[in-house]
Design a protein around this motif. Structure first.
Motif, PDB file in Angstrom:
ATOM      1  N   TYR A  25       0.837  -1.207   0.000  1.00 35.27           N
ATOM      2  CA  TYR A  25       0.000   0.000   0.000  1.00 35.27           C
ATOM      3  C   TYR A  25       0.872   1.258   0.000  1.00 35.27           C
ATOM      4  N   GLU A  26       1.845   1.306   0.898  1.00 36.43           N
ATOM      5  CA  GLU A  26       2.674   2.505   1.021  1.00 36.43           C
ATOM      6  C   GLU A  26       3.536   2.713  -0.222  1.00 36.43           C
ATOM      7  N   ALA A  27       4.116   1.622  -0.739  1.00 35.34           N
ATOM      8  CA  ALA A  27       4.969   1.741  -1.925  1.00 35.34           C
ATOM      9  C   ALA A  27       4.164   2.229  -3.127  1.00 35.34           C
ATOM     10  N   THR A  28       2.972   1.670  -3.305  1.00 33.28           N
ATOM     11  CA  THR A  28       2.116   2.086  -4.420  1.00 33.28           C
ATOM     12  C   THR A  28       1.725   3.548  -4.287  1.00 33.28           C
ATOM     13  N   SER A  29       1.338   3.952  -3.078  1.00 38.16           N
ATOM     14  CA  SER A  29       0.935   5.340  -2.853  1.00 38.16           C
ATOM     15  C   SER A  29       2.085   6.308  -3.142  1.00 38.16           C
ATOM     16  N   THR A  30       3.302   5.908  -2.779  1.00 40.86           N
ATOM     17  CA  THR A  30       4.463   6.768  -3.034  1.00 40.86           C
ATOM     18  C   THR A  30       4.658   7.019  -4.522  1.00 40.86           C
ATOM     19  N   GLU A  89      -4.349  -1.975  -5.835  1.00 38.06           N
ATOM     20  CA  GLU A  89      -5.458  -1.288  -6.502  1.00 38.06           C
ATOM     21  C   GLU A  89      -6.118  -0.280  -5.555  1.00 38.06           C
ATOM     22  N   GLN A  90      -6.345  -0.696  -4.320  1.00 38.95           N
ATOM     23  CA  GLN A  90      -6.969   0.197  -3.352  1.00 38.95           C
ATOM     24  C   GLN A  90      -6.087   1.408  -3.080  1.00 38.95           C
ATOM     25  N   SER A  91      -4.788   1.186  -3.038  1.00 39.77           N
ATOM     26  CA  SER A  91      -3.861   2.284  -2.800  1.00 39.77           C
ATOM     27  C   SER A  91      -3.906   3.305  -3.932  1.00 39.77           C
ATOM     28  N   VAL A  92      -3.975   2.818  -5.181  1.00 37.50           N
ATOM     29  CA  VAL A  92      -4.071   3.723  -6.329  1.00 37.50           C
ATOM     30  C   VAL A  92      -5.349   4.555  -6.234  1.00 37.50           C
ATOM     31  N   GLU A  93      -6.463   3.896  -5.958  1.00 42.72           N
ATOM     32  CA  GLU A  93      -7.749   4.593  -5.884  1.00 42.72           C
ATOM     33  C   GLU A  93      -7.758   5.620  -4.747  1.00 42.72           C
ATOM     34  N   ASP A  94      -7.267   5.214  -3.578  1.00 43.39           N
ATOM     35  CA  ASP A  94      -7.269   6.118  -2.423  1.00 43.39           C
ATOM     36  C   ASP A  94      -6.388   7.335  -2.665  1.00 43.39           C
TER      37      ASP A  94
END
Length: 352
Positions: A166-171, A204-209
């Protein structure tokens, strides 16, 4: 043909002129009250007779078989060797043998496989499927050491080692938005939508958020589903990927677009199509995603990528499980969340 007689501890003891107990202490590394001469005699006789300890008999005494198991859902994924290899290396170094079983996502088959492993008296199990959580909790309550890897349910009572997807994707998504990309296209395989505790779902959730937090709505995030055949590089999947790349590349001139791949296979297919079509990375269009070890190097620092600490995860899971088996002093529950290495691309000029 005459069966070759197996050398026993009794045989070693008689040849050395000592007791079986002394030989047993030697084999278990207990030399405190043993003279150097006795140790050398035992070593010499063991070498001359090619003596091999009877592991079956030993396991009956210690209630340990030195066998652990790894339960996988899909052994064909291109990242599985990194996990299996690190677990094998750690087990071999610590005198353990590894049994690997696969379930192909079948929950009933998974339970059958695990029960069969318990019948073989494995000392502990590493689980990398994300399924049958209640089943493994029951085994834990029955006293079996269990360690989950990567696909972990929230608030798990079991030991686990996981990757912070989650954190890596959000970054990476934050970085893409900071660079001016106004549309994020998330690409995943069509059969990965509803897999329990899936890393793909987390990404996917991280991208959307992240998109919602940065833009205030969902209009800047799109999804592209690629047929499962894309893994095998069929002509149909090639056509689908090429057509989508053409569309997003052209639309990027008016609305800067970043295509984010949720796994390394897809990122590799996208990069192949990108080169095939003669495209260029720019402030109007870019690729990004997970596991660039296969093709990402061709684009150097022009795209943002994420590298997972898979080998580290396998090693830590093995260390944790063997620690539990050996009943070392450990906390009641251990959770380890590992960070990915994020490679962020430098700003680029617009399309010419």
């Amino acid at each position: 043909m005459t069966e070759k007689k197996r050398i026993t501890i009794q045989d070693i003891a008689e040849k050395a002129g000592i007791s079986k107990a002394t030989v047993s202490r030697f084999l278990n590394g207990k030399y405190e009250y043993m003279s150097q001469d006795t140790r050398q005699r035992i070593e010499k006789i063991i070498s001359e007779t090619n003596y091999r300890p009877n592991k079956v008999a030993s396991s009956l005494k210690t209630a340990k078989t030195d066998l652990i198991s790894l339960v996988l859902s899909n052994p064909a994924t291109n990242l599985t060797p990194f996990i299996v290899g690190s677990i094998c290396d750690y087990c071999a170094f610590h005198g353990q043998k590894l049994i690997v079983v696969t379930t192909h996502g079948d929950l009933n088959l998974e339970q059958q496989q695990v029960r069969s492993l318990l019948d073989r008296q494995v000392d502990g199990i590493i689980v990398a499927t994300g399924n049958n959580y209640d089943f493994y909790c029951q085994l834990h309550e029955d006293g079996y050491p269990i360690v989950l890897v990567d696909r972990v349910p929230p608030n798990s009572i079991l030991d686990w080692v996981a990757i912070n997807h989650y954190e890596a994707t959000s970054t990476v998504i934050d970085h893409l938005i900071d660079q001016g990309y106004e549309r994020i296209v998330l690409v995943r395989l069509s059969d990965q939508q509803n897999v329990a505790n899936s890393t793909i779902q987390i990404r996917e959730q991280s991208v959307e958020d992240t998109c919602f937090f940065r833009f205030g709505d969902h209009s800047h995030c799109e999804k592209l589903l690629i047929d499962q055949e894309a893994i095998w590089g069929t002509s149909n999947s090639d056509f689908q990927i090429l057509e989508c790349l053409k569309q997003y590349y052209e639309e990027g001139r008016n609305r800067p677009t970043a295509v984010f791949a949720t796994n390394g296979v897809l990122l590799g297919r996208l990069i192949c199509g990108f080169f095939q079509l003669g495209m260029q990375i720019s402030s109007s269009f870019t690729l990004a995603g997970y596991d660039a070890w296969n093709f990402g190097n061709f684009l150097g620092d022009k795209i943002s990528t994420i590298d997972q600490p898979l080998q580290r995860m396998g090693t830590l899971a093995s260390e944790l499980l063997i620690g539990r088996i050996q009943q070392a002093e450990m906390p009641e529950r251990i959770h380890r969340l590992l960070d990915c290495r994020v490679n962020l691309a430098a700003p680029l000029p617009p399309l010419k």
